[in-house]
Scaffold this active site. Structure first.
Site, short mmCIF file in Angstrom:
data_model
loop_
_atom_site.label_atom_id
_atom_site.label_comp_id
_atom_site.label_asym_id
_atom_site.label_seq_id
_atom_site.Cartn_x
_atom_site.Cartn_y
_atom_site.Cartn_z
N GLU B 254 -58.72 -48.41 22.49
CA GLU B 254 -57.69 -48.13 23.42
C GLU B 254 -56.88 -46.99 23.14
O GLU B 254 -56.12 -47.04 21.75
CB GLU B 254 -56.95 -49.24 23.97
CG GLU B 254 -56.10 -48.89 25.23
CD GLU B 254 -55.82 -50.34 26.16
OE1 GLU B 254 -56.01 -51.46 25.46
OE2 GLU B 254 -55.20 -50.18 26.83
N GLY B 255 -56.71 -45.95 23.62
CA GLY B 255 -55.82 -44.90 23.29
C GLY B 255 -54.79 -44.73 24.27
O GLY B 255 -54.55 -45.51 25.23
N TYR B 257 -54.25 -42.77 26.51
CA TYR B 257 -54.70 -41.89 28.01
C TYR B 257 -56.02 -42.68 28.25
O TYR B 257 -56.32 -42.44 29.53
CB TYR B 257 -54.55 -40.53 28.11
CG TYR B 257 -55.76 -39.89 27.90
CD1 TYR B 257 -56.37 -39.12 29.07
CD2 TYR B 257 -56.26 -39.37 26.70
CE1 TYR B 257 -57.48 -38.41 28.69
CE2 TYR B 257 -57.24 -38.78 26.52
CZ TYR B 257 -57.83 -38.44 27.42
OH TYR B 257 -58.98 -37.34 27.11
N ALA B 258 -56.74 -43.33 27.41
CA ALA B 258 -58.02 -44.03 27.90
C ALA B 258 -58.41 -45.02 27.04
O ALA B 258 -57.79 -45.61 25.98
CB ALA B 258 -59.01 -43.04 27.71
N THR B 259 -59.45 -45.92 27.70
CA THR B 259 -59.79 -47.07 26.86
C THR B 259 -61.57 -46.88 26.89
O THR B 259 -62.08 -46.37 27.86
CB THR B 259 -59.53 -48.30 27.88
OG1 THR B 259 -58.49 -48.31 28.46
CG2 THR B 259 -59.84 -49.70 27.07
N VAL B 260 -61.98 -47.31 25.85
CA VAL B 260 -63.41 -46.95 25.75
C VAL B 260 -64.18 -48.40 25.50
O VAL B 260 -63.76 -49.15 25.03
CB VAL B 260 -63.47 -46.14 24.30
CG1 VAL B 260 -65.14 -45.83 24.22
CG2 VAL B 260 -62.88 -45.06 24.35
N LYS B 275 -65.71 -44.07 28.84
CA LYS B 275 -64.16 -43.79 28.70
C LYS B 275 -63.40 -43.95 29.84
O LYS B 275 -63.69 -43.15 30.62
CB LYS B 275 -64.22 -42.46 28.04
CG LYS B 275 -62.91 -42.29 27.41
CD LYS B 275 -62.84 -40.84 26.44
CE LYS B 275 -61.48 -40.48 25.92
NZ LYS B 275 -61.54 -39.22 25.18
N ASP B 367 -57.83 -31.46 17.24
CA ASP B 367 -57.40 -32.76 16.96
C ASP B 367 -58.46 -33.32 15.80
O ASP B 367 -59.00 -34.25 16.04
CB ASP B 367 -57.42 -33.44 17.97
CG ASP B 367 -56.66 -34.80 17.77
OD1 ASP B 367 -55.90 -35.18 16.88
OD2 ASP B 367 -56.74 -35.80 18.96
#
Lengths: 394, 557
Positions: B254-255, B257-260, B275, B367
């Protein structure tokens, strides 16, 4: 409580007011100044006017903006051709240029690319004025116009196809089609602003338009939509263009300009030329059809003597358009002899016939001169940019 | 057909004087707030029907009987039945103006620029023409127009009236601004308006927001969700449900701005990574998502993660990626003392290959870190997470300097340079190369930018102003803070770096403090460090993995 309310409202009031003023006056007057003052045929006067208009329409507004966004931290849109630090390394530049030429060739042949068929001059003016008021970098307005055009062509085709496949009589279909048209027209401002929003998100790291801002803009231009509608519109447009964002046409200009000094053509002021070329690109976007018509008449005049017909397909060929803008800009800054010489090299670099480039540039400059004589008569106010600037902030 | 449509667009964009639009009666009825748009089916967002909301009618203080509305609805021509008096409010007013419209045909065009009546007249679509050409005959109507004149027609008509009209419309709009934010109570002094203001607003569509605190009378367009109200029947795109196509197996990460999620396709059992992008309501679609989607659509390469599909449902955006077993950071956790030298060569070569492809298309990743480098069970390496990536302009241009995780951020950007190029990514490659060899990060700054710079300078030495004069112009460069230090030899940094042999030369080239001295990805591919790999590796197509080479087949895990 009341004070708090007032303090919240005032900035948006001011913003709305400026937007309003500019939408009513600015967009068109900005164009007119150029036409009015371009009447002098001397190169130097044209150059002076262009520099003036560049200052008043691009540099001055952005200067305010930069001080607003705490000084140096905010990224600026200006290119710096003289600083080698941030350049693309040489081998990559060559590779990219080949890639650019290839993609341009593919774009020309396919229908998948935008030919600006859904945007007339008013539409372009509308998009450009909103972008100017929002102080967007120049890439955004071109990309937004292309996104919008691409979306419209896809969307209208889909809607048309769908109605065609409906199980209805011809009259019912026609009625449905009318309804659809009405809806499309009603949503135009939403689509335009969404296109600008997508373009700004693609181009900008810090100052991309958020939904709240977009809703405010739409309110200011007179057709408010809710944030949820805007998100959906965003998704819909992205889906229609299949998530592929178009190249900014400025890319073509600056790639050619940057490649020129690898061919031993040292233009002394590449940044100035870049700014001129972007202005010419504005003109090209707004009056593409008229310029093409001018080009056809010019060509017809030549060919009547030599009896060979030549046609230059301009629409969709952004490399050719970019090269012509560049040639026009060089003609403005250094004069026509220099432009002739450079256009030969540009032709060599881009493998476009340099005669095509010159013809299109000549048509553009012809057109600008003619346009002045027609439009300039009715416009005796606002003769200088300074005056205009004063009026705008009064 | 196309010509007709573009004509209509032309009208909207200001060519009213040339061509007029035919009013569409059937839709104009929708523009009454008493009719609500009701969603009948969840799956097709465009399926709608119109019904009269009875409650709202009952609440409404308008003295219009339902039969009047019915008559409006079917558009019979018996308009003369109810006498056009002031008490009849909206409808009668419209009717009266309609009648006058015919009489006023001659004045219409002259006045069109001045009358900016956008939402006061009957409908938006049909009335684009009608409202613009209505010339208000009575004083009551003029007041009406003053109050409700929106800016929208002012947008449309800057050219028409020439100088005089544009200045008047400017004054009018200034007036409007204050009127819009004025509490609507004050308007009730006008009889005509009082009735209109008292109408009950009944937004039932999901997307209709409540602007009533701003203005009591909203423009027509605000009542309708533009995305759902395109056709009475479902339009083109049927929505596919992600959950119908894929079963979720586990959450991978989980980041911000997103969940994988790791998922299995129900069709063919293939593994994919989903994602899910979190949409911030205020921001709209995150620009990271837009950039990632648009860039990955154009970047198809064996060493760049493949974006299979994009779904949008329930206000959520879902990217379908190919499934990769693990990322480089987790892979390095398995080998705390670093990878073996040949593995480093294989991985580094693939990394540089993917990066070269991006840079040739003038895209900066921005990045680069082990967490964003994915590996699959075959030993293939793929670049992922293009959320911060962007297309670079050909000449210099300033960009944000807050890119790349601190540990992998190059010193010039740490010192505040905003004018970077492809060299930005190359520093990260150097850090990752050293990390693959030693098993831990090369420059693990612990706190902030200054600390990170100390860590870098203690290994690579402080910048030499003779070989890198531009450093003096960087905003955060201050030689007082950073006492002069000499460059360490790689052996002193970490003993296991020694086994790289000629790789140490490549490492030094990648980790140059001066960005213009840093080697580019395409040149690094030709470094003798990779001479152990078969020479035909340079001739592969972009879509081919390096493991298609017969020499490397055996190394496939």
């Amino acid at each position: 409580m009341f004070l708090h309310f007032v303090s919240q409202i005032i900035p948006s009031l001011i913003q709305c007011f400026f937007l309003c003023c500019f939408l009513t006056k600015g967009g068109l007057v900005a164009k007119r100044i150029e036409w009015t003052t371009l009447c002098q045929t001397s190169v130097w006067s044209i150059q002076k006017i262009f520099l003036k208009s560049i200052f008043y329409f691009w540099i001055a507004p952005h200067r305010n903006w930069r001080t607003k966004m705490d000084g140096d931290k905010s990224p600026t849109f200006a290119r710096n051709f003289l600083d080698p630090l941030g350049d693309m390394p040489g081998p990559y530049l060559d590779d990219f240029f080949i890639f650019l030429k290839d993609s341009n060739k593919v774009n020309k042949q396919s229908n998948q690319v935008s030919h600006l068929s859904y945007l007339n001059r008013r539409g372009i003016d509308y998009i450009f004025t909103i972008c100017a008021r929002l102080k967007m970098p120049p890439d955004v307005r071109f990309v937004a116009a292309l996104i919008f055009d691409r979306y419209m062509s896809v969307h209208v085709q889909e809607a048309h196809l769908f109605i065609n496949t409906l199980d209805m009589t011809a009259e019912q279909k026609a009625e449905q089609w009318t309804k659809t048209q009405c809806n499309i027209i009603r949503q135009l401002s939403l689509r335009v602003v969404t296109a600008i929003q997508i373009a700004s998100k693609d181009n900008y790291y810090h100052d991309s338009l958020s939904n709240a801002v977009t809703a405010k803009i739409l309110l200011a231009v007179g057709s408010p939509f809710t944030p949820r509608a805007i998100i959906r519109s965003e998704m819909r447009m992205l889906r229609a263009i299949d998530y592929v964002l178009p190249f900014s046409p400025i890319t073509y200009i600056e790639s050619v300009l940057k490649t020129l000094d690898r061919y031993d053509i040292n233009l002394e002021h590449p940044n100035v030329i870049w700014e001129h070329a972007v202005l010419f690109l504005d003109v090209m976007f707004s009056f593409l059809n008229e310029i093409i018509a001018q080009l056809q008449t010019n060509l017809a005049n030549i060919t009547s003597q030599t009896l060979t017909s030549r046609k230059i397909p301009v629409k969709g060929d952004w490399l050719l358009i970019g090269c012509s803008c560049l040639t026009c800009a060089i003609a403005c800054v250094y004069g026509f002899e220099r432009a002739d010489a450079v256009s030969a090299t540009i032709g060599k670099i881009t493998s476009i016939s340099s005669q095509d480039i010159v013809d299109l540039s000549v048509a553009t400059i012809h057109f600008i001169n003619n346009e002045h004589q027609e439009v300039g008569k009715g416009c005796d106010e606002c003769t200088t940019g300074q005056e205009f600037e004063k009026r705008r902030y009064d | 057909m196309w010509g007709k449509l573009t004509q209509h667009i032309g009208i909207w964009l200001g060519f009213e004087e040339n061509r007029r639009m035919r009013p569409s009666c059937s839709l104009s009825v929708l523009h009454n707030s008493h009719f609500s748009v009701v969603r009948t089916s969840k799956s097709s967002e465009n399926l709608h029907r119109v019904n009269v909301s009875q409650e709202n009618l009952a609440q409404s203080r308008l003295t219009v009987s339902p039969s009047t509305i019915d008559r409006r609805f079917v558009r019979t021509k018996k308009q003369s039945e109810s006498p056009p008096g002031k008490k009849n409010g909206l409808f009668s007013l419209r009717r009266g103006r309609k009648g006058k419209e015919k009489r006023k045909q001659s004045q219409i065009i002259e006045n069109s620029a001045l009358v900016g009546d956008h939402h006061s007249s009957s409908s938006h679509n049909g009335s684009t023409k009608q409202s613009l050409y209505d010339s208000p005959p009575s004083t009551a109507n003029e007041m009406w127009n003053d109050v409700t004149r929106s800016w929208h027609p002012a947008v449309v008509s800057p050219s028409q009236g020439g100088t005089a009209s544009s200045s008047t419309s400017m004054h009018a709009s200034v007036k409007n601004i204050f009127q819009i934010f004025r509490p609507s109570r004050s308007r009730s002094t006008h009889q005509n308006e009082a009735m209109l203001v008292s109408r009950v607003m009944c937004p039932t569509s999901q997307t209709v927001g409540d602007f009533t605190q701003l203005r009591r009378r909203r423009p027509r367009s605000a009542h309708f969700d533009p995305n759902t109200l395109v056709l009475p029947k479902a339009e083109e795109i049927p929505q596919q449900n992600v959950d119908d196509l894929y079963t979720r197996i586990e959450k991978l990460g989980e980041g911000s701005y997103a969940t994988v999620y790791k998922c299995e396709s129900k069709l063919d059992g293939a593994l994919v990574a989903l994602k899910e992008i979190k949409l911030q309501f205020q921001e709209g679609l995150p620009f990271t998502a837009i950039r990632e989607a648009s860039l990955l659509k154009t970047l198809r390469h064996a060493n760049i993660v493949c974006l299979h599909d994009i779904f949008y449902q329930h206000d959520q955006l879902t990217f379908v990626f190919e499934y990769m077993t693990l990322d480089l950071a987790k892979h390095l956790e398995i080998y705390p003392d670093g990878l073996e030298t040949f593995q480093i060569k294989l991985l580094l070569y693939q990394l540089l290959r993917g990066l070269t492809f991006c840079h040739q298309k003038k895209i900066l990743h921005r990045d680069l870190k082990p967490q964003n480098i994915l590996l699959n069970e075959r030993g293939e390496l793929k670049l992922a997470d293009f959320g911060l990536a962007r297309a670079k302009s050909v000449p210099s241009r300033t960009y944000s300097h807050e890119v790349v995780t601190l540990w992998y951020r190059p010193p010039d950007v740490l010192l505040g340079s905003t004018n970077y190029s492809t060299s930005l990514d190359m520093w990260g490659v150097g850090c990752i190369m050293a990390e693959m060899c030693t098993g831990r990060a090369l420059f693990p700054g612990s706190r902030d930018v200054a600390d990170q710079l100390h860590t870098i300078f203690s290994i690579r030495g402080t910048p030499d102003t003779t070989s890198w004069p531009q450093v003096l112009q960087l905003p955060h460069y201050n030689p007082v803070i950073y006492p002069p230090k000499d460059e360490l030899t790689w052996i002193k940094v970490h003993s296991s770096l020694f086994r790289l042999h000629n790789g140490l030369d490549l490492l030094s080239l990648l980790l140059q403090l001066n960005p213009s001295a840093r080697v580019s990805a395409s040149l690094a591919l030709l470094h003798p460090f990779f001479s152990a790999l078969p020479p035909s590796i340079h001739l592969l197509q972009p879509s081919q993995s390096i493991f298609v080479l017969p020499e490397l087949q055996g190394l496939r895990r």
